[in-house]
Write an enzyme that holds these catalytic residues in place. Structure first.
Site, PDB file in Angstrom:
ATOM      1  N   CYS A 174       0.707  -1.092  -0.109  1.00 51.09           N
ATOM      2  CA  CYS A 174       0.381  -0.091  -0.231  1.00 51.09           C
ATOM      3  C   CYS A 174       1.027   1.331  -0.042  1.00 51.09           C
ATOM      4  CB  CYS A 174      -1.018  -0.309   1.183  1.00 51.09           C
ATOM      5  SG  CYS A 174      -2.037   1.694   1.457  1.00 51.09           S
ATOM      6  N   CYS A 219     -10.374   7.283  -7.343  1.00 56.80           N
ATOM      7  CA  CYS A 219      -8.804   6.983  -7.545  1.00 56.80           C
ATOM      8  C   CYS A 219      -7.906   7.357  -6.631  1.00 56.80           C
ATOM      9  CB  CYS A 219      -8.492   5.742  -8.244  1.00 56.80           C
ATOM     10  SG  CYS A 219      -6.425   5.232  -7.664  1.00 56.80           S
ATOM     11  N   CYS A 287     -47.081  18.773   1.583  1.00 55.69           N
ATOM     12  CA  CYS A 287     -46.664  19.725   2.805  1.00 55.69           C
ATOM     13  C   CYS A 287     -47.833  20.670   3.038  1.00 55.69           C
ATOM     14  CB  CYS A 287     -45.408  20.281   2.682  1.00 55.69           C
ATOM     15  SG  CYS A 287     -44.673  21.216   2.190  1.00 55.69           S
ATOM     16  N   CYS A 295     -39.720  31.882  -8.762  1.00 57.43           N
ATOM     17  CA  CYS A 295     -38.767  32.538  -7.952  1.00 57.43           C
ATOM     18  C   CYS A 295     -38.821  31.701  -6.584  1.00 57.43           C
ATOM     19  CB  CYS A 295     -39.247  34.183  -7.906  1.00 57.43           C
ATOM     20  SG  CYS A 295     -41.270  34.451  -7.576  1.00 57.43           S
ATOM     21  N   CYS A 305     -43.501  38.153 -11.040  1.00 56.13           N
ATOM     22  CA  CYS A 305     -42.608  37.498  -9.892  1.00 56.13           C
ATOM     23  C   CYS A 305     -41.251  39.101  -9.719  1.00 56.13           C
ATOM     24  CB  CYS A 305     -41.087  36.587 -10.799  1.00 56.13           C
ATOM     25  SG  CYS A 305     -42.230  35.112 -10.960  1.00 56.13           S
ATOM     26  N   CYS A 345     -48.818  73.480  20.207  1.00 57.68           N
ATOM     27  CA  CYS A 345     -48.169  74.891  19.808  1.00 57.68           C
ATOM     28  C   CYS A 345     -47.143  74.490  18.203  1.00 57.68           C
ATOM     29  CB  CYS A 345     -47.568  75.370  20.807  1.00 57.68           C
ATOM     30  SG  CYS A 345     -45.828  75.519  21.809  1.00 57.68           S
ATOM     31  N   CYS A 359     -40.913  78.630  14.163  1.00 60.17           N
ATOM     32  CA  CYS A 359     -42.102  78.227  14.713  1.00 60.17           C
ATOM     33  C   CYS A 359     -42.140  76.829  13.259  1.00 60.17           C
ATOM     34  CB  CYS A 359     -42.205  79.450  13.545  1.00 60.17           C
ATOM     35  SG  CYS A 359     -44.798  79.306  12.693  1.00 60.17           S
TER      36      CYS A 359
END
Length: 639
Positions: A174, A219, A287, A295, A305, A345, A359
């Protein structure tokens, strides 16, 4: 470090594992990719296809034995028979889509692998490798294979002959851990590069932990492109890792298909197979989550979309705060900081360190201030007034959009309660079979859908140009009638149902309630379908040049109502409805242009909504059938 005898026994046992493990296994892993792309960009699709190719190798590995025999064994037949027995009727389908569960996806994967394996006379492991590298396109595989088999094999990392000779007895070295092992303690792919079982196990487990790219594992030899298929994964991976690898395969198949997307619903592992060319982009999953296939935002008929993107961006941006500052604050004349008036005021004092007194009305110095009641044109004041009107307009539409969104969510919760509790109670108290009570569930489903549509009509109205007065008038009228009709349906399903959940009502009384709720459901559905069609067509019935409703209204809107309305022979006892005439003449019946209810020919007003039988082409007022001129603007109807 040589493999023990017990290790050899385990490996031999794994090698005879069920061939269909990877594509029939049900896993607990989330099949959604961490960041699933919703675009149809070719480069992204190509990338997902490459991941899918690795999945094919894994899917096929269990079908190929060490001796190279490609014949199906008894276990394969048993698995296929089991699939036929367990197979549900078909994926749940809509008019423009079908819902694919995880089992449906795995069956499709298995069918593709079996087809490629049978036609090309190769193992299932090799067939899955080819599918992964060719983006799960069976036709592309056949075209490439029969044009140049060698090139197709090289692309998928499949070799007919080993690249190096490996001994079948004695010992093997190996090159990863630099140890000698007996030949039965090492393995190789089709290339012939042998490595010890421990190194293979670490290599494969690390790759699976890294993510879906493990589907394209090759490999360990630096220059070798031989595919590491699912047969090797089946030998060296744990059950948990096999399940994860199996989920990668399912993900790769979905991501390689342009017309299939994952459902974005929370925790949902279903996919939607969309029919190309369909005009309606709204789809619904098992579900109960409805979304736009293009989208992947929540379903948003009748707006497109682009409008949804602008609207949602506006709701979450700071532009509203800026407009509020412009509309309800004024800048200090000295330091220019925005100031909001919080007392009665007009004498204003800026905060420290400025402390300038002025003012509020004219922004003049308070110490030299006299009177400011005379009108003087002020561009800043006009700008502030426009911003104020804009904020008020946005608040109006947003409040109603959000209210209908919340009503839709509340309706979904009420539907769940109806399905789990009230249906059985209603069946028991009223002594009616469940099949006769399904009309309640259908009514609530229609309420949810109509609330969704009504909510998005307010986004539509917000972006409707102000200068097109005729279109806006028609839109607001149609929207108002839709809202009124939906409120009648919602009130009937929500409040009138309660009395039938408490006490036993006569059979006749329950039948009348069923007729009423059923008819309201159908009428509301027809009206909203026509409303969506009209808005998606840009209210083309309006002739902007003459600021009136054009003749197309009769062929588009009213005719659509006639075609959509069913012939119902029951009357509804409702405060908003007028009873139709007692007998019909030999003349043709007429359909209401607003609620699509088909009335008897002798009726002068709609029996459902109480409106007249013709609409003024100038002011859109609904007139009685017997009226010769419009009661609002005195215009005569167009011939």
């Amino acid at each position: 470090m040589a493999a023990s005898d017990s290790d050899d026994v385990n490996l031999a046992h794994d090698d005879t594992a069920d061939d269909d493990y990877f594509y029939l296994d049900d896993t607990d892993y989330d099949l959604h990719p961490p960041q699933a792309s919703d675009s149809l960009d070719d480069d992204q699709l190509q990338g997902s296809d490459s991941r899918n190719d690795d999945d094919d190798d894994l899917l096929q590995s269990g079908d190929r034995h060490d001796d190279g025999d490609h014949d199906c064994d008894d276990n394969d037949d048993g698995d296929e028979n089991a699939l036929e027995e367990d197979d549900h009727d078909s994926p749940i389908s809509g008019q423009n889509f079908s819902v694919l569960t995880e089992a449906d996806i795995r069956h499709r994967i298995k069918d593709n692998i079996a087809e490629v394996s049978s036609v090309l006379s190769i193992s299932k492991n090799e067939a899955s490798s080819l599918l992964l590298h060719y983006n799960w396109s069976v036709n592309n595989i056949f075209d490439s294979w029969f044009a140049d088999e060698k090139a197709a094999r090289e692309k998928a990392g499949l070799f007919l002959e080993p690249l190096i000779e490996s001994p079948d007895h004695g010992s093997s070295f190996c090159v990863i851990c630099f140890e000698d092992y007996p030949c039965d303690g090492t393995k190789s792919t089709s290339c012939g590069h042998r490595y010890c079982n421990d190194c293979w196990s670490s290599y494969i487990k690390t790759a699976i932990a890294d993510g879906p790219q493990s589907l394209l594992l090759t490999c360990p030899h630096p220059s070798c492109r031989a595919a590491v298929g699912e047969d090797m994964v089946g030998l060296f991976a744990s059950e948990k890792e096999k399940n994860k690898y199996s989920s990668y395969i399912v993900m790769s198949y979905i991501e390689s298909k342009k017309m299939i997307k994952w459902c974005p619903g929370p925790g949902c592992e279903n996919a939607i197979d969309f029919v190309a060319g369909s005009e309606n982009l709204d789809v619904s999953c098992l579900c109960s989550h409805s979304f736009c296939w293009n989208c992947t935002q929540d379903a948003h008929r009748p707006v497109d979309c682009e409008t949804v993107t602008k609207w949602m961006s506006k709701n979450s941006s700071e532009s509203g705060n800026v407009n509020y500052i412009l509309a309800f604050t004024k800048p200090c004349p000295k330091c220019k900081r925005p100031i909001e008036k919080n007392m009665g005021c007009s004498h204003m004092t800026c905060r420290a360190p400025c402390l300038y007194e002025f003012c509020w009305l004219c922004l003049g110095d308070w110490n030299n201030h006299g009177t400011c009641n005379r009108f003087k044109g002020n561009p800043e004041e006009e700008k502030r007034e426009k911003a104020k009107q804009y904020v008020m307009k946005y608040t109006h539409y947003f409040e109603r959009w959000a209210t209908n969104q919340n009503s839709m969510k509340k309706g979904a919760a009420d539907l769940q309660k109806v399905q789990t509790e009230q249906i059985e109670v209603l069946s028991r108290i009223q002594a009616q079979p469940l099949a006769q009570i399904s009309f309640v569930t259908e009514a609530w489903k229609q309420i949810i859908e109509c609330r969704r549509v009504l909510a998005w009509t307010y986004a539509y109205g917000f972006y409707l140009p102000e200068e097109c007065e005729a279109k806006r008038n028609l839109f607001e009228y149609l929207q108002g009638q839709a809202e009124s009709g939906l409120e009648r349906l919602h009130d009937c399903a929500e409040k009138e149902l309660l009395s039938y959940l408490k006490d036993k009502i006569s059979v006749e009384g329950f039948i009348e309630f069923r007729k009423k709720l059923t008819l309201l459901t159908r009428v509301t559905r027809n009206y909203f379908d026509n409303l969506v069609t009209a808005l998606q067509n840009g209210l083309s019935d309006v002739n902007s040049g003459s600021s009136s409703v054009s003749k197309k209204r009769k062929s588009n809107w009213a005719a659509a109502a006639v075609n959509a309305a069913p012939v119902l022979d029951t009357n509804i006892n409702d405060d908003s409805a007028t009873a139709p005439a007692a007998a019909a003449s030999a003349m043709e019946p007429w359909a209401c242009a607003y609620c699509s209810y088909e009335n008897q020919s002798s009726a002068t007003n709609c029996a459902m909504c109480g409106r007249g039988s013709w609409t003024c082409d100038v002011c859109t007022y609904a007139n009685s059938k017997t009226s010769a001129t419009c009661a609002m603007c005195t215009e005569a109807p167009e011939p």
